[in-house]
Design a protein around this motif. Structure first.
Motif, PDB file in Angstrom:
ATOM      1  N   ARG A 173     -61.177  -7.906  32.360  1.00 44.29           N
ATOM      2  CA  ARG A 173     -61.135  -9.337  32.080  1.00 44.29           C
ATOM      3  C   ARG A 173     -59.880  -9.975  32.653  1.00 44.29           C
ATOM      4  O   ARG A 173     -59.915 -11.066  33.230  1.00 44.29           O
ATOM      5  CB  ARG A 173     -61.195  -9.575  30.572  1.00 44.29           C
ATOM      6  CG  ARG A 173     -62.561  -9.316  29.959  1.00 44.29           C
ATOM      7  CD  ARG A 173     -62.484  -9.442  28.443  1.00 44.29           C
ATOM      8  NE  ARG A 173     -61.915 -10.723  28.051  1.00 44.29           N
ATOM      9  CZ  ARG A 173     -61.462 -10.979  26.816  1.00 44.29           C
ATOM     10  NH1 ARG A 173     -61.528 -10.037  25.877  1.00 44.29           N
ATOM     11  NH2 ARG A 173     -60.968 -12.164  26.534  1.00 44.29           N
ATOM     12  N   GLN A 215     -60.104 -14.818  30.260  1.00 42.12           N
ATOM     13  CA  GLN A 215     -58.689 -14.615  29.966  1.00 42.12           C
ATOM     14  C   GLN A 215     -58.494 -13.927  28.613  1.00 42.12           C
ATOM     15  O   GLN A 215     -59.120 -14.278  27.620  1.00 42.12           O
ATOM     16  CB  GLN A 215     -57.955 -15.960  29.969  1.00 42.12           C
ATOM     17  CG  GLN A 215     -56.455 -15.810  29.815  1.00 42.12           C
ATOM     18  CD  GLN A 215     -55.740 -17.154  29.966  1.00 42.12           C
ATOM     19  OE1 GLN A 215     -56.389 -18.183  30.203  1.00 42.12           O
ATOM     20  NE2 GLN A 215     -54.434 -17.145  29.831  1.00 42.12           N
ATOM     21  N   GLU A 228     -61.905 -18.574  33.832  1.00 37.18           N
ATOM     22  CA  GLU A 228     -60.938 -18.790  32.757  1.00 37.18           C
ATOM     23  C   GLU A 228     -61.417 -18.224  31.422  1.00 37.18           C
ATOM     24  O   GLU A 228     -60.610 -17.789  30.591  1.00 37.18           O
ATOM     25  CB  GLU A 228     -60.651 -20.285  32.627  1.00 37.18           C
ATOM     26  CG  GLU A 228     -59.507 -20.601  31.667  1.00 37.18           C
ATOM     27  CD  GLU A 228     -59.174 -22.084  31.654  1.00 37.18           C
ATOM     28  OE1 GLU A 228     -58.437 -22.506  30.748  1.00 37.18           O
ATOM     29  OE2 GLU A 228     -59.657 -22.818  32.555  1.00 37.18           O
ATOM     30  N   SER A 287     -59.720 -13.017  35.376  1.00 35.93           N
ATOM     31  CA  SER A 287     -59.494 -14.280  34.650  1.00 35.93           C
ATOM     32  C   SER A 287     -58.997 -15.403  35.557  1.00 35.93           C
ATOM     33  O   SER A 287     -59.085 -16.585  35.197  1.00 35.93           O
ATOM     34  CB  SER A 287     -58.495 -14.064  33.512  1.00 35.93           C
ATOM     35  OG  SER A 287     -57.234 -13.628  34.027  1.00 35.93           O
TER      36      SER A 287
END
Length: 253
Positions: free
Chosen positions: A102, A113, A110, A106
């Motif tokens: 992740r 994140q 987004e 990211s």
């Protein structure tokens, strides 16, 4: 293990190989762990752990070139599966892998994140279960990511108090993990030194016993040879005496 259990394990195996990473598969896995017989439950848990460890490697490799969603789906499935069978080490390893995946993606997505709180929760679990090396890596990763954002750097007034507390706790846990690793390394070195010392002493004792045994054997053999020699001398004297008595009858009493 009964025939029905073998068949159920085989069915679970086929589900995993078919990449059926669903809640239904996890529920089936959970049903396999329902047993009134403690011995049977232990055997089933062991078999499931071996199966999951083997298949997780194959499954994760198979999705390596697929989308991040496919990767995370497989990782999440095995994280939950390992948690069900009680394999904390494998569970934490794959949780960390999922966080790293992740984190790497990211920048473009987004929603992937990893929050500081997620890092903190993972580190706490890793430290609690004694996996300090993994905890240290997670801390370094978390602090590195937080450090990329100037607004989140520790010491700045704009950092919210809860964020400061999380960063501070992650830093503390990293130091604890590093201390535990160093302590473990010293303990391992001390144990290895003691093992070498014990082995050396045992070899020395064995050599000493062998030397004593050889010396004792040599001494006994020397006594035997001396006694045999005296016996031969005595027999020779008796033989000479008998011959003299035969030649000179006047020497007899």
């Amino acid at each position: 293990m009964s025939r029905s259990i073998d068949e159920q394990l085989s069915f679970l195996h086929s589900l995993i190989q078919a990449r059926s990473f669903s809640d239904a598969t996890l529920r089936f896995l959970q049903l396999l762990l329902v047993s009134k017989d403690v011995k049977s439950l232990t055997e089933v848990r062991s078999s499931l752990t071996q199966l999951l460890r083997s298949e997780s490697l194959s499954a994760i490799r198979s999705v390596a070139t697929k989308t991040v969603q496919d990767k995370l789906l497989a990782l999440e499935f095995f994280v939950r599966a390992f948690a069900l069978v009680g394999d904390q080490q494998s569970c934490l390893a794959l949780r960390y892998e999922a966080l790293v995946v992740r984190d790497l993606k990211s920048g473009r997505c987004e929603w992937l994140q990893v929050s500081p709180l997620e890092w903190l929760n993972f580190v706490e679990d890793a430290v609690r279960n004694g996996y300090h090396a993994v905890a240290e890596k997670a801390c370094e990763n978390a602090l590195s990511r937080l450090g990329h954002d100037d607004d989140l750097k520790p010491g700045r007034d704009s950092v919210p108090e809860n964020m400061k507390a999380i960063v501070s706790e992650i830093t503390r846990l990293r130091n604890c993990a590093m201390t535990s690793i160093a302590s473990g390394s010293v303990q391992v070195q001390a144990a290895e030194y003691l093992d070498r010392k014990t082995t050396k002493r045992q070899k020395s004792d064995l050599l000493y016993r062998e030397k004593r045994c050889l010396a004792s054997t040599s001494f006994r053999n020397g006594i035997k040879r001396q006694n045999i020699r005296k016996l031969h001398e005595h027999q020779s004297l008796l033989q000479i005496s008998d011959e003299l008595d035969g030649r000179h009858p006047n020497l007899r009493y």
